[in-house]
Design a protein around this motif. Structure first.
Motif, PDB file in Angstrom:
ATOM      1  N   THR A 197      60.857 -45.690  45.570  1.00  0.00           N
ATOM      2  CA  THR A 197      60.179 -45.886  46.854  1.00  0.00           C
ATOM      3  C   THR A 197      58.674 -45.736  46.642  1.00  0.00           C
ATOM      4  N   GLY A 198      57.921 -46.199  47.619  1.00  0.00           N
ATOM      5  CA  GLY A 198      56.485 -45.976  47.648  1.00  0.00           C
ATOM      6  C   GLY A 198      55.775 -46.416  46.388  1.00  0.00           C
ATOM      7  N   PRO A 199      54.893 -45.562  45.834  1.00  0.00           N
ATOM      8  CA  PRO A 199      54.072 -45.926  44.676  1.00  0.00           C
ATOM      9  C   PRO A 199      54.877 -46.353  43.450  1.00  0.00           C
ATOM     10  N   LYS A 200      56.014 -45.719  43.205  1.00  0.00           N
ATOM     11  CA  LYS A 200      56.798 -46.052  42.014  1.00  0.00           C
ATOM     12  C   LYS A 200      57.355 -47.476  42.088  1.00  0.00           C
ATOM     13  N   LEU A 201      57.772 -47.893  43.267  1.00  0.00           N
ATOM     14  CA  LEU A 201      58.269 -49.256  43.433  1.00  0.00           C
ATOM     15  C   LEU A 201      57.122 -50.259  43.260  1.00  0.00           C
ATOM     16  N   LYS A 202      55.944 -49.915  43.793  1.00  0.00           N
ATOM     17  CA  LYS A 202      54.776 -50.794  43.664  1.00  0.00           C
ATOM     18  C   LYS A 202      54.353 -50.923  42.211  1.00  0.00           C
ATOM     19  N   VAL A 203      54.432 -49.856  41.459  1.00  0.00           N
ATOM     20  CA  VAL A 203      54.100 -49.912  40.035  1.00  0.00           C
ATOM     21  C   VAL A 203      55.013 -50.884  39.307  1.00  0.00           C
ATOM     22  N   LEU A 204      56.313 -50.797  39.568  1.00  0.00           N
ATOM     23  CA  LEU A 204      57.267 -51.704  38.930  1.00  0.00           C
ATOM     24  C   LEU A 204      56.967 -53.149  39.306  1.00  0.00           C
ATOM     25  N   GLU A 205      56.737 -53.397  40.578  1.00  0.00           N
ATOM     26  CA  GLU A 205      56.430 -54.748  41.051  1.00  0.00           C
ATOM     27  C   GLU A 205      55.186 -55.298  40.355  1.00  0.00           C
ATOM     28  N   ASP A 206      54.126 -54.493  40.290  1.00  0.00           N
ATOM     29  CA  ASP A 206      52.873 -54.943  39.673  1.00  0.00           C
ATOM     30  C   ASP A 206      53.048 -55.232  38.187  1.00  0.00           C
ATOM     31  N   GLN A 207      53.842 -54.415  37.514  1.00  0.00           N
ATOM     32  CA  GLN A 207      54.050 -54.626  36.088  1.00  0.00           C
ATOM     33  C   GLN A 207      54.855 -55.899  35.829  1.00  0.00           C
ATOM     34  N   LEU A 208      55.860 -56.155  36.644  1.00  0.00           N
ATOM     35  CA  LEU A 208      56.641 -57.387  36.495  1.00  0.00           C
ATOM     36  C   LEU A 208      55.765 -58.611  36.733  1.00  0.00           C
ATOM     37  N   ASP A 209      54.923 -58.558  37.760  1.00  0.00           N
ATOM     38  CA  ASP A 209      53.998 -59.660  38.023  1.00  0.00           C
ATOM     39  C   ASP A 209      53.061 -59.883  36.838  1.00  0.00           C
ATOM     40  N   SER A 210      52.567 -58.788  36.266  1.00  0.00           N
ATOM     41  CA  SER A 210      51.632 -58.933  35.152  1.00  0.00           C
ATOM     42  C   SER A 210      52.317 -59.550  33.931  1.00  0.00           C
TER      43      SER A 210
END
Length: 259
Positions: A197-210
């Motif tokens: 949830t929250g920041p941890k989910l956003k980190v995963l999303e950003d890394q996959l996009d990168s």
């Protein structure tokens, strides 16, 4: 040759970063991470690609914005060719709040010798930068009927879409040319989003996009115009998109490369 993918936070928030290395006729994922400020992002890039080392930086952000108002040519073209897949990009002009940061990113890369490459001679080991946009790239690489909607919506729906993205990356990228070889050291990228949830989910999303950004950069370097589209040009801004893989949309009407 290394390929850096930058899912740039346009205004605030962390940016996802990935590094692929071309070795042994395949790509190896060396690292995925997140950084906050431009200084931190650039320091990470400097670490991976010291001055003089060949590499390509693929940025998901408008690093070239020539227009004071309105919409850039590449932004209009994404809506023309990818709008029906919900993959048109956000309009950019110099009046937008994010413009200073995204343009500065491109300028900082130029200072490090990464020249814009809306045209390229394939497989030449030099220092390049390009603008990319993951959604159209994924439509073509994965043969999607519409984008994976992990950016907005209900949390559980977003998590399901992230899981789909992980599956596509793990199965499709190793089957393409250039192929990506994943190892056990990349396991964090495939962690289940169900409990995040929250920041941890956003980190995963950003890394996959990168990772998508980095792969598009490698695909551009490997194939050039043979298997990529360039939406726009240096003077108007441009976005590099891989050509369709298997059953995907095709360009109609005007030329694929507007220069």
């Amino acid at each position: 040759m290394k390929f850096i993918g930058v899912d740039l936070g346009w205004r605030t928030g962390a940016s996802g970063l990935s590094c692929l290395q071309w070795q042994g006729n395949q790509l190896h994922l060396l690292e995925t991470t997140c950084r906050q400020s431009l200084a931190e992002i650039l320091a990470w890039i400097d670490e991976k690609l010291p001055l003089g080392e060949a590499g390509l930086v693929a940025v998901d952000a408008p690093t070239l914005i020539p227009n004071a108002t309105g919409t850039r040519l590449p932004d209009r073209l994404t809506h023309r060719y990818f709008g029906k897949y919900h993959a048109g990009c956000y309009p950019a002009n110099l009046g937008r709040p994010f413009a200073e940061r995204t343009v500065k990113m491109g300028l900082k890369l130029e200072q490090r010798g990464f020249v814009h490459a809306p045209t390229i001679q394939p497989q030449q080991p030099r220092r390049y930068q390009i603008e990319v946009f993951p959604h159209p790239a994924m439509v073509h690489l994965f043969g999607l009927e519409q984008i994976l909607k992990y950016k907005k919506g209900k949390l559980n729906d977003r998590k399901q879409e992230i899981t789909k993205l992980q599956a596509y990356l793990q199965t499709v990228l190793p089957s393409l040319t250039p192929a990506v070889r994943f190892t056990d050291s990349n396991a964090d990228l495939w962690q289940s989003p169900a409990s995040l949830t929250g920041p941890k989910l956003k980190v995963l999303e950003d890394q996959l996009d990168s990772l998508v950004c980095a792969y598009v950069g490698a695909h551009w370097w490997h194939w050039g115009a043979e298997k990529n589209w360039v939406l726009g040009d240096y003077d108007h801004g441009y976005i590099v998109v891989p050509t369709p893989n298997k059953k995907s949309p095709t360009m109609e009407g005007q030329a694929q490369f507007i220069q």
